[in-house]
Design a protein around this motif. Structure first.
Motif, PDB file in Angstrom:
ATOM      1  N   ARG A 146       0.850  -1.205   0.000  1.00  0.00           N
ATOM      2  CA  ARG A 146       0.000   0.000   0.000  1.00  0.00           C
ATOM      3  C   ARG A 146       0.878   1.245   0.000  1.00  0.00           C
ATOM      4  O   ARG A 146       0.577   2.252  -0.678  1.00  0.00           O
ATOM      5  CB  ARG A 146      -0.914   0.015   1.228  1.00  0.00           C
ATOM      6  N   LEU A 147       1.968   1.225   0.750  1.00  0.00           N
ATOM      7  CA  LEU A 147       2.875   2.371   0.764  1.00  0.00           C
ATOM      8  C   LEU A 147       3.514   2.562  -0.607  1.00  0.00           C
ATOM      9  O   LEU A 147       3.794   3.714  -1.017  1.00  0.00           O
ATOM     10  CB  LEU A 147       3.961   2.166   1.822  1.00  0.00           C
ATOM     11  N   ASN A 148       3.754   1.468  -1.307  1.00  0.00           N
ATOM     12  CA  ASN A 148       4.304   1.579  -2.650  1.00  0.00           C
ATOM     13  C   ASN A 148       3.369   2.365  -3.558  1.00  0.00           C
ATOM     14  O   ASN A 148       3.794   3.241  -4.328  1.00  0.00           O
ATOM     15  CB  ASN A 148       4.554   0.177  -3.210  1.00  0.00           C
ATOM     16  N   GLU A 149       2.112   2.039  -3.450  1.00  0.00           N
ATOM     17  CA  GLU A 149       1.125   2.789  -4.244  1.00  0.00           C
ATOM     18  C   GLU A 149       1.119   4.267  -3.832  1.00  0.00           C
ATOM     19  O   GLU A 149       1.015   5.166  -4.693  1.00  0.00           O
ATOM     20  CB  GLU A 149      -0.264   2.187  -4.054  1.00  0.00           C
ATOM     21  N   VAL A 151       3.652   5.962  -2.547  1.00  0.00           N
ATOM     22  CA  VAL A 151       4.864   6.601  -3.038  1.00  0.00           C
ATOM     23  C   VAL A 151       4.728   6.913  -4.528  1.00  0.00           C
ATOM     24  O   VAL A 151       5.126   8.004  -4.991  1.00  0.00           O
ATOM     25  CB  VAL A 151       6.086   5.698  -2.758  1.00  0.00           C
ATOM     26  N   GLN A 152       4.210   5.941  -5.259  1.00  0.00           N
ATOM     27  CA  GLN A 152       4.028   6.181  -6.695  1.00  0.00           C
ATOM     28  C   GLN A 152       3.082   7.374  -6.929  1.00  0.00           C
ATOM     29  O   GLN A 152       3.331   8.224  -7.819  1.00  0.00           O
ATOM     30  CB  GLN A 152       3.467   4.922  -7.369  1.00  0.00           C
ATOM     31  N   ARG A 153       2.027   7.444  -6.152  1.00  0.00           N
ATOM     32  CA  ARG A 153       1.097   8.568  -6.307  1.00  0.00           C
ATOM     33  C   ARG A 153       1.798   9.874  -5.955  1.00  0.00           C
ATOM     34  O   ARG A 153       1.605  10.910  -6.641  1.00  0.00           O
ATOM     35  CB  ARG A 153      -0.110   8.325  -5.395  1.00  0.00           C
ATOM     36  N   GLN A 154       2.640   9.859  -4.905  1.00  0.00           N
ATOM     37  CA  GLN A 154       3.366  11.073  -4.530  1.00  0.00           C
ATOM     38  C   GLN A 154       4.312  11.515  -5.647  1.00  0.00           C
ATOM     39  O   GLN A 154       4.452  12.719  -5.932  1.00  0.00           O
ATOM     40  CB  GLN A 154       4.163  10.827  -3.232  1.00  0.00           C
ATOM     41  N   VAL A 155       4.946  10.566  -6.304  1.00  0.00           N
ATOM     42  CA  VAL A 155       5.854  10.906  -7.399  1.00  0.00           C
ATOM     43  C   VAL A 155       5.072  11.511  -8.553  1.00  0.00           C
ATOM     44  O   VAL A 155       5.481  12.532  -9.160  1.00  0.00           O
ATOM     45  CB  VAL A 155       6.636   9.657  -7.847  1.00  0.00           C
ATOM     46  N   ILE A 156       3.947  10.876  -8.856  1.00  0.00           N
ATOM     47  CA  ILE A 156       3.125  11.408  -9.956  1.00  0.00           C
ATOM     48  C   ILE A 156       2.609  12.808  -9.617  1.00  0.00           C
ATOM     49  O   ILE A 156       2.636  13.724 -10.458  1.00  0.00           O
ATOM     50  CB  ILE A 156       1.961  10.442 -10.240  1.00  0.00           C
ATOM     51  N   ASP A 157       2.164  12.995  -8.393  1.00  0.00           N
ATOM     52  CA  ASP A 157       1.676  14.308  -7.978  1.00  0.00           C
ATOM     53  C   ASP A 157       2.787  15.341  -8.053  1.00  0.00           C
ATOM     54  O   ASP A 157       2.569  16.511  -8.469  1.00  0.00           O
ATOM     55  CB  ASP A 157       1.116  14.253  -6.557  1.00  0.00           C
ATOM     56  N   ALA A 158       4.000  14.936  -7.683  1.00  0.00           N
ATOM     57  CA  ALA A 158       5.123  15.873  -7.727  1.00  0.00           C
ATOM     58  C   ALA A 158       5.432  16.254  -9.168  1.00  0.00           C
ATOM     59  O   ALA A 158       5.734  17.434  -9.470  1.00  0.00           O
ATOM     60  CB  ALA A 158       6.351  15.251  -7.062  1.00  0.00           C
ATOM     61  N   ILE A 159       5.362  15.266 -10.065  1.00  0.00           N
ATOM     62  CA  ILE A 159       5.628  15.566 -11.479  1.00  0.00           C
ATOM     63  C   ILE A 159       4.549  16.479 -12.033  1.00  0.00           C
ATOM     64  O   ILE A 159       4.834  17.450 -12.773  1.00  0.00           O
ATOM     65  CB  ILE A 159       5.708  14.253 -12.272  1.00  0.00           C
ATOM     66  N   GLU A 160       3.296  16.164 -11.693  1.00  0.00           N
ATOM     67  CA  GLU A 160       2.204  17.008 -12.183  1.00  0.00           C
ATOM     68  C   GLU A 160       2.336  18.424 -11.623  1.00  0.00           C
ATOM     69  O   GLU A 160       2.116  19.420 -12.327  1.00  0.00           O
ATOM     70  CB  GLU A 160       0.860  16.397 -11.781  1.00  0.00           C
ATOM     71  N   GLY A 161       2.733  18.505 -10.357  1.00  0.00           N
ATOM     72  CA  GLY A 161       2.915  19.845  -9.749  1.00  0.00           C
ATOM     73  C   GLY A 161       4.048  20.589 -10.437  1.00  0.00           C
ATOM     74  O   GLY A 161       3.968  21.810 -10.657  1.00  0.00           O
ATOM     75  N   TRP A 162       5.097  19.880 -10.761  1.00  0.00           N
ATOM     76  CA  TRP A 162       6.211  20.530 -11.458  1.00  0.00           C
ATOM     77  C   TRP A 162       5.759  21.030 -12.817  1.00  0.00           C
ATOM     78  O   TRP A 162       6.114  22.143 -13.232  1.00  0.00           O
ATOM     79  CB  TRP A 162       7.345  19.516 -11.612  1.00  0.00           C
ATOM     80  N   ALA A 163       4.985  20.198 -13.529  1.00  0.00           N
ATOM     81  CA  ALA A 163       4.507  20.582 -14.854  1.00  0.00           C
ATOM     82  C   ALA A 163       3.561  21.774 -14.766  1.00  0.00           C
ATOM     83  O   ALA A 163       3.618  22.715 -15.589  1.00  0.00           O
ATOM     84  CB  ALA A 163       3.812  19.386 -15.524  1.00  0.00           C
ATOM     85  N   GLU A 164       2.649  21.758 -13.793  1.00  0.00           N
ATOM     86  CA  GLU A 164       1.709  22.875 -13.628  1.00  0.00           C
ATOM     87  C   GLU A 164       2.473  24.156 -13.295  1.00  0.00           C
ATOM     88  O   GLU A 164       2.125  25.249 -13.750  1.00  0.00           O
ATOM     89  CB  GLU A 164       0.720  22.545 -12.515  1.00  0.00           C
ATOM     90  N   GLU A 165       3.492  23.982 -12.485  1.00  0.00           N
ATOM     91  CA  GLU A 165       4.279  25.150 -12.121  1.00  0.00           C
ATOM     92  C   GLU A 165       4.972  25.730 -13.346  1.00  0.00           C
ATOM     93  O   GLU A 165       4.978  26.953 -13.550  1.00  0.00           O
ATOM     94  CB  GLU A 165       5.317  24.760 -11.057  1.00  0.00           C
ATOM     95  N   ILE A 206      10.313  10.632  -4.186  1.00  0.00           N
ATOM     96  CA  ILE A 206      10.659   9.240  -3.829  1.00  0.00           C
ATOM     97  C   ILE A 206      11.273   9.198  -2.434  1.00  0.00           C
ATOM     98  O   ILE A 206      10.958   8.319  -1.629  1.00  0.00           O
ATOM     99  CB  ILE A 206      11.623   8.654  -4.868  1.00  0.00           C
ATOM    100  N   ASP A 207      12.161  10.144  -2.140  1.00  0.00           N
ATOM    101  CA  ASP A 207      12.804  10.164  -0.835  1.00  0.00           C
ATOM    102  C   ASP A 207      11.778  10.379   0.265  1.00  0.00           C
ATOM    103  O   ASP A 207      11.869   9.736   1.332  1.00  0.00           O
ATOM    104  CB  ASP A 207      13.840  11.299  -0.804  1.00  0.00           C
ATOM    105  N   ASP A 208      10.812  11.228   0.021  1.00  0.00           N
ATOM    106  CA  ASP A 208       9.767  11.455   1.018  1.00  0.00           C
ATOM    107  C   ASP A 208       8.973  10.177   1.264  1.00  0.00           C
ATOM    108  O   ASP A 208       8.641   9.836   2.414  1.00  0.00           O
ATOM    109  CB  ASP A 208       8.837  12.581   0.542  1.00  0.00           C
ATOM    110  N   GLY A 209       8.662   9.465   0.170  1.00  0.00           N
ATOM    111  CA  GLY A 209       7.927   8.197   0.320  1.00  0.00           C
ATOM    112  C   GLY A 209       8.747   7.156   1.078  1.00  0.00           C
ATOM    113  O   GLY A 209       8.228   6.415   1.929  1.00  0.00           O
ATOM    114  N   MET A 210      10.044   7.066   0.784  1.00  0.00           N
ATOM    115  CA  MET A 210      10.898   6.090   1.474  1.00  0.00           C
ATOM    116  C   MET A 210      11.058   6.438   2.943  1.00  0.00           C
ATOM    117  O   MET A 210      11.167   5.544   3.800  1.00  0.00           O
ATOM    118  CB  MET A 210      12.265   6.028   0.803  1.00  0.00           C
TER     119      MET A 210
END
Length: 547
Positions: A146-149, A151-165, A206-210
């Motif tokens: 569940r944490l893997n999911e 972390v993956q969501r956090q990475v995707i959100d971070a990428i989307e946030g970077w793109a929106e920014e 990823i580091d935040d998720g780990m």
């Protein structure tokens, strides 16, 4: 009710003193602080765990179901569940509460006391430590997936946030994103092909998720340490109780075996003395047996010598018997010849008697011839006288002389004829006598030879008899030696018999002492056996006491 208080409230808690438990394992504030510092658990971990509460809450039911599905799949772990006073549904509720409590605790002494209570309850159910620690591996699989999911969501959100920014800055969001991935475009700024700000954004996510995973692993590790402490404490208590029980039993055994051991010591001394006596008697008996063996060897040699001499004597006896038989035969032949000689001697005697008669007759004739000779002499003398006279009467006288001479001559002729006849008869008798004598001489010669043969045979018999006597002397000497050997052997055997009696008597004493020793050892064994048996009246496991 707080989440950490929503579990561990089953029927087994009445058998548990948590304060005493944490005191025994030394779980005070300083110990808790040291353990946290040792694995790096701090306020940041507490904050991250609090942020994980929604995730754990949302997945608690599914994780509990999957967890007990795995537990009930194995016979050994299913047996633990069957011993629990709670049913499976109640256990699942407890499991969900425990999972949520990982993210909602104060992580203070009360929190870890509750963890100690949970670990002890599992130990009271006789769950092996391998199963208790092993179930954390199940947790890792269920929770980290569940944490893997997340972390993956956090990475995707971070990428989307970077793109929106970037899009908000008017840098051409999609084209900038493609360039940041190194797929071409103006956004490429480094040799790796990734935009530095994009790479930093992904790495931070990823580091935040780990770090969330590490915080969860740290709290589970602290939980596991406390649970293992409860098991170790239980093992230590059992060991202390076992030691106390063994010490108590050892004291009882010491008391119980003092008497038997003393008796055993005394009987052992008796056995030792008897054994020494038996050893001495055995050595003496062995020496006697050796002597008897030597004596028997000498007797055997003497017997062999007797047997050899006896064979020789038997051979000589056979030879003597044959010679004696030959001597008897020769003696019989000589006897027959002597009888024949006796008969011939009789015939000679008869012939000699006849010859004597004839000789007598010849003597008579000779006497007559003597007389005639005298008459003739007288006549001759007269004739001479008459012739000297020369008278006329001479013729008459001569006539008378002549007549006398004629008569004498006739008589002489007749006598001579008789003598001739007698001589012839004597000759015949002499011839017969000579023949008989010659025959007798021959028979005597034969008899003499027979007698000589008999004498020779008798001499051989005598020699054989002498050799037989000598052999019999050797037999007698060997027999004496054998008799002496047998006598010595008899004495040795008598000594051995006495020694055997002594050994038998000592063996009886040893047997009696051994029986006494065995009885004492039996008492010792029963007492010592208590050291390895389970203590009588030991309380059954908690789950059995619960019914």
């Amino acid at each position: 009710m707080q989440p950490e208080q929503a579990f561990g409230t089953g029927g087994l808690n009445g058998f548990l003193d948590v304060d005493d438990l944490v005191d025994r394992i030394g779980l005070d504030d300083d110990e808790i602080a040291w353990r946290k510092d040792f694995i790096g658990f701090d306020e940041a971990d507490e904050r991250r765990l609090a942020e994980l509460e929604p995730l754990l809450q949302a997945n608690s039911e599914e994780i509990a179901d999957d967890f007990y599905e795995n537990v009930l799949h194995y016979e050994q772990t299913r047996a633990i569940v069957d011993r629990s006073p709670k049913d499976v549904d109640a256990l699942k509720r407890t499991q969900r509460a425990y999972l949520v409590s990982l993210a909602t605790g104060e992580y203070d002494r009360e929190f870890f006391e509750n963890r100690a209570r949970i670990g002890k309850l599992h130990e009271l159910l006789d769950m092996p430590l391998k199963q208790y620690v092993g179930q954390y591996g199940v947790y890792y699989d269920l929770i980290l997936s569940r944490l893997n999911e997340r972390v993956q969501r956090q990475v995707i959100d971070a990428i989307e946030g970077w793109a929106e920014e970037r899009d908000a800055e008017g840098d051409g969001g999609l084209e900038r994103f493609v360039g940041a991935l190194g797929l071409g475009g103006e956004g490429r700024h480094d040799e790796d092909g990734l935009d530095e700000s994009f790479e930093a954004t992904v790495r931070d996510a990823i580091d935040d998720g780990m770090m969330d995973v590490l915080s969860l692993l740290r709290i589970i590790n602290l939980d596991m340490q406390v649970a293992v402490d409860t098991y170790v404490d239980s093992y230590a208590q059992e060991l202390e109780e076992s030691i106390e029980r063994r010490e108590r039993l050892a004291s009882e055994v010491e008391t119980d075996v003092q008497g038997p051991i003393a008796e055993l010591h005394d009987s052992s001394e008796v056995v030792a003395r008897r054994a020494e006596a038996i050893s001495e008697q055995t050595e003496s008996q062995a020496a006697g047996v050796t002597r008897a063996a030597g004596d028997l060897n000498e007797v055997s040699a003497a017997v062999e010598e007797v047997a050899s001499v006896a064979d020789e004597v038997r051979a000589e006896s056979d030879r003597t018997e044959r010679l004696a038989a030959q001597g008897v035969e020769a003696a019989d032949d000589a006897l027959e010849e002597l009888e024949a000689i006796e008969d011939a001697t009789d015939e000679v005697a008869d012939a000699v008697d006849g010859l004597a008669a004839r000789t007598d007759e010849i003597d008579e004739v000779v006497d007559r011839l003597d007389d005639l000779a005298e008459r003739t002499t007288v006549l001759a003398a007269n004739a001479k006288i008459e012739s000297s006279r020369s008278d006329g009467n001479g013729g008459e006288t001569m006539g008378v002389i002549a007549s006398e001479v004629r008569s004498f001559a006739e008589q002489t002729k007749a006598d001579l004829a008789e003598i001739e006849t007698a001589v012839e008869a004597v000759r015949e008798d002499a011839a017969a006598t000579v023949e008989t004598t010659e025959e007798t001489v021959a028979r005597v010669d034969i008899g003499t030879n027979r007698v000589r043969e008999t004498v020779d045979s008798l001499e051989e018999i005598h020699e054989s008899a002498r050799e037989t006597a000598s052999g019999m002397e050797e037999v007698a000497a060997a027999t004496d030696q054998q008799a002496q050997g047998v006598e010595v052997t008899a004495e040795t055997l008598e000594d051995l018999s006495e020694s055997a009696d002594t050994v038998a008597s000592a063996a009886e004493s040893v047997a009696a002492a051994s029986q006494q020793q065995t009885a004492s050892l039996r008492e010792v064994r029963r007492s010592v056996a208590r050291l390895t048996d389970d203590e009588d009246g030991a309380e059954p496991p908690v789950y059995e006491r619960l019914g």
